[in-house]
Motif scaffolding. Sequence first.
Motif, PDB file in Angstrom:
ATOM      1  N   PHE A  25      97.095 -56.598 -17.712  1.00 44.37           N
ATOM      2  CA  PHE A  25      96.129 -55.992 -16.800  1.00 44.37           C
ATOM      3  C   PHE A  25      95.621 -57.048 -15.823  1.00 44.37           C
ATOM      4  CE2 PHE A  25      96.283 -53.288 -20.444  1.00 44.37           C
ATOM      5  CZ  PHE A  25      96.093 -52.002 -19.957  1.00 44.37           C
ATOM      6  N   SER A  26      95.887 -56.841 -14.546  1.00 37.92           N
ATOM      7  CA  SER A  26      95.524 -57.837 -13.538  1.00 37.92           C
ATOM      8  C   SER A  26      94.015 -58.027 -13.432  1.00 37.92           C
ATOM      9  CB  SER A  26      96.093 -57.420 -12.170  1.00 37.92           C
ATOM     10  OG  SER A  26      95.597 -56.151 -11.777  1.00 37.92           O
ATOM     11  N   GLU A  27      93.236 -57.027 -13.860  1.00 41.15           N
ATOM     12  CA  GLU A  27      91.786 -57.122 -13.755  1.00 41.15           C
ATOM     13  C   GLU A  27      91.151 -57.938 -14.882  1.00 41.15           C
ATOM     14  OE1 GLU A  27      93.762 -54.485 -14.190  1.00 41.15           O
ATOM     15  OE2 GLU A  27      92.583 -52.707 -14.723  1.00 41.15           O
ATOM     16  N   LEU A  28      91.962 -58.383 -15.860  1.00 42.54           N
ATOM     17  CA  LEU A  28      91.465 -59.180 -16.968  1.00 42.54           C
ATOM     18  C   LEU A  28      91.861 -60.641 -16.783  1.00 42.54           C
ATOM     19  CD1 LEU A  28      92.130 -56.866 -20.061  1.00 42.54           C
ATOM     20  CD2 LEU A  28      90.001 -57.220 -18.803  1.00 42.54           C
ATOM     21  N   SER A  29      90.889 -61.518 -16.951  1.00 37.75           N
ATOM     22  CA  SER A  29      91.111 -62.954 -16.742  1.00 37.75           C
ATOM     23  C   SER A  29      90.785 -63.714 -18.035  1.00 37.75           C
ATOM     24  CB  SER A  29      90.221 -63.448 -15.591  1.00 37.75           C
ATOM     25  OG  SER A  29      90.322 -64.839 -15.427  1.00 37.75           O
ATOM     26  N   TYR A  30      91.782 -64.336 -18.613  1.00 39.56           N
ATOM     27  CA  TYR A  30      91.654 -65.000 -19.919  1.00 39.56           C
ATOM     28  C   TYR A  30      90.865 -66.307 -19.829  1.00 39.56           C
ATOM     29  CZ  TYR A  30      93.217 -67.751 -23.976  1.00 39.56           C
ATOM     30  OH  TYR A  30      93.266 -68.537 -25.092  1.00 39.56           O
ATOM     31  N   LEU A  31      89.935 -66.521 -20.795  1.00 42.67           N
ATOM     32  CA  LEU A  31      89.152 -67.753 -20.846  1.00 42.67           C
ATOM     33  C   LEU A  31      89.421 -68.576 -22.101  1.00 42.67           C
ATOM     34  CD1 LEU A  31      85.665 -66.499 -19.563  1.00 42.67           C
ATOM     35  CD2 LEU A  31      87.371 -67.819 -18.296  1.00 42.67           C
ATOM     36  N   GLY A  32      89.701 -67.906 -23.233  1.00 42.63           N
ATOM     37  CA  GLY A  32      89.946 -68.682 -24.440  1.00 42.63           C
ATOM     38  C   GLY A  32      89.913 -67.843 -25.700  1.00 42.63           C
ATOM     39  N   ILE A  33      90.281 -68.494 -26.823  1.00 45.09           N
ATOM     40  CA  ILE A  33      90.294 -67.869 -28.142  1.00 45.09           C
ATOM     41  C   ILE A  33      89.477 -68.724 -29.102  1.00 45.09           C
ATOM     42  CG2 ILE A  33      91.733 -67.273 -30.146  1.00 45.09           C
ATOM     43  CD1 ILE A  33      93.990 -66.597 -28.250  1.00 45.09           C
ATOM     44  N   ALA A  34      88.662 -68.077 -29.937  1.00 47.04           N
ATOM     45  CA  ALA A  34      87.912 -68.756 -30.986  1.00 47.04           C
ATOM     46  C   ALA A  34      88.243 -68.108 -32.319  1.00 47.04           C
ATOM     47  CB  ALA A  34      86.416 -68.670 -30.710  1.00 47.04           C
ATOM     48  N   SER A  35      88.152 -68.897 -33.401  1.00 49.66           N
ATOM     49  CA  SER A  35      88.556 -68.386 -34.709  1.00 49.66           C
ATOM     50  C   SER A  35      87.408 -68.260 -35.704  1.00 49.66           C
ATOM     51  CB  SER A  35      89.642 -69.283 -35.312  1.00 49.66           C
ATOM     52  OG  SER A  35      89.172 -70.608 -35.451  1.00 49.66           O
ATOM     53  N   ASP A  36      86.177 -68.680 -35.317  1.00 52.33           N
ATOM     54  CA  ASP A  36      85.045 -68.516 -36.231  1.00 52.33           C
ATOM     55  C   ASP A  36      83.759 -68.299 -35.430  1.00 52.33           C
ATOM     56  OD1 ASP A  36      83.927 -71.070 -35.481  1.00 52.33           O
ATOM     57  OD2 ASP A  36      85.277 -72.041 -36.893  1.00 52.33           O
ATOM     58  N   TYR A  37      82.692 -68.033 -36.147  1.00 54.67           N
ATOM     59  CA  TYR A  37      81.402 -67.677 -35.551  1.00 54.67           C
ATOM     60  C   TYR A  37      80.902 -68.752 -34.584  1.00 54.67           C
ATOM     61  CZ  TYR A  37      76.446 -66.215 -35.510  1.00 54.67           C
ATOM     62  OH  TYR A  37      75.189 -65.830 -35.129  1.00 54.67           O
ATOM     63  N   ASP A  38      80.804 -69.991 -35.075  1.00 52.66           N
ATOM     64  CA  ASP A  38      80.233 -71.070 -34.256  1.00 52.66           C
ATOM     65  C   ASP A  38      81.083 -71.353 -33.026  1.00 52.66           C
ATOM     66  OD1 ASP A  38      78.071 -71.440 -35.973  1.00 52.66           O
ATOM     67  OD2 ASP A  38      79.156 -72.877 -37.226  1.00 52.66           O
ATOM     68  N   GLU A  39      82.399 -71.409 -33.229  1.00 52.52           N
ATOM     69  CA  GLU A  39      83.299 -71.671 -32.100  1.00 52.52           C
ATOM     70  C   GLU A  39      83.205 -70.540 -31.082  1.00 52.52           C
ATOM     71  OE1 GLU A  39      88.074 -72.565 -31.260  1.00 52.52           O
ATOM     72  OE2 GLU A  39      87.373 -71.970 -33.259  1.00 52.52           O
ATOM     73  N   GLY A  40      83.120 -69.305 -31.576  1.00 44.63           N
ATOM     74  CA  GLY A  40      83.007 -68.155 -30.682  1.00 44.63           C
ATOM     75  C   GLY A  40      81.717 -68.169 -29.893  1.00 44.63           C
ATOM     76  N   LEU A  41      80.600 -68.445 -30.572  1.00 41.06           N
ATOM     77  CA  LEU A  41      79.302 -68.487 -29.894  1.00 41.06           C
ATOM     78  C   LEU A  41      79.289 -69.563 -28.815  1.00 41.06           C
ATOM     79  CD1 LEU A  41      76.366 -67.537 -29.654  1.00 41.06           C
ATOM     80  CD2 LEU A  41      75.787 -69.184 -31.458  1.00 41.06           C
ATOM     81  N   ASN A  42      79.798 -70.737 -29.139  1.00 40.50           N
ATOM     82  CA  ASN A  42      79.824 -71.830 -28.161  1.00 40.50           C
ATOM     83  C   ASN A  42      80.704 -71.479 -26.964  1.00 40.50           C
ATOM     84  OD1 ASN A  42      78.189 -73.363 -29.803  1.00 40.50           O
ATOM     85  ND2 ASN A  42      79.883 -74.462 -30.782  1.00 40.50           N
TER      86      ASN A  42
END
Length: 272
Positions: A25-42
């Motif tokens: 989908f051209s309207e979606l722009s990827y920033l990153g992947i996190a694997s746990d709570y703290d990494e995701g929040l940061n």
Amino acid sequence: MNYSYIIIDDNQENALETKAIADGFSELSYLGIASDYDEGLNLILEHKPKLIFLEIEPANKKSNLSLALISELYRYLNVVPKIIVTTSKKELAFEAIQYEVADYFIKPVTRIDMMKSLLKIEKSKTNDQSIPSSSKVEPKTDIVPKVAKPETSSIIEPLILCIKSYGDYRYIDTRDIAYFQADNNSTDIHLNNGEMITAFKTLKHFEGVLSYPFVRIHNSYIVNSSCISRIHTGNSVCYIKNTAIKLPFSKSYKGNVDIIIAEISSGNYLEI
């Protein structure tokens, strides 16, 4: 519409599968992947995405992934991103609704799931902007604080498609396009007035750069769903407004046609 996004999932394979669907989908722009709570929040606080794909029933309990992450976001952000839950279980769907998530996907995530969700998000945003701020009612919930008012944005101008060839710039208002037709490695662009313009790009290229109301319905056709006057599912054809043109749709794209039908019926609509 343009949405930056991150994926929070303790299963790397599932996360990459979600990313592979989103990349279509051209309207979606990827920033990153996190694997746990703290990494995701940061990751969220650092990049402030507009969209989050969140696993809430992780295989690894030490990842601490859950709906509690949503509550935590309200401590730091004035505008909380749209949350799409991605999980393999249905049991937490009702609880997720209480957190006002944008959608709830049962894995594996499919392209149709993604398209429907983006359409719903865009529609809700449009409806929000059409309501005077003085008349808006903030949602009430005992689980999370009230949601901050959505970011305002300027009126979206119609997309202009430029067909460029050897210094010749041909500008087309995409609202004037009825459909695209594949022709080997080029694509014929058919306008509402009957004119046809050839672009030396494949149909797949246009599928990647255009969003709704342009929908792929066949290996050879992308249709402007705003130009459809009739859909005959028995004969597998779509009729173009004010013409005798009938475009076939194939079984592999039937899901996209179902989305067009659903989107038309969700507007100012009366079925008899």
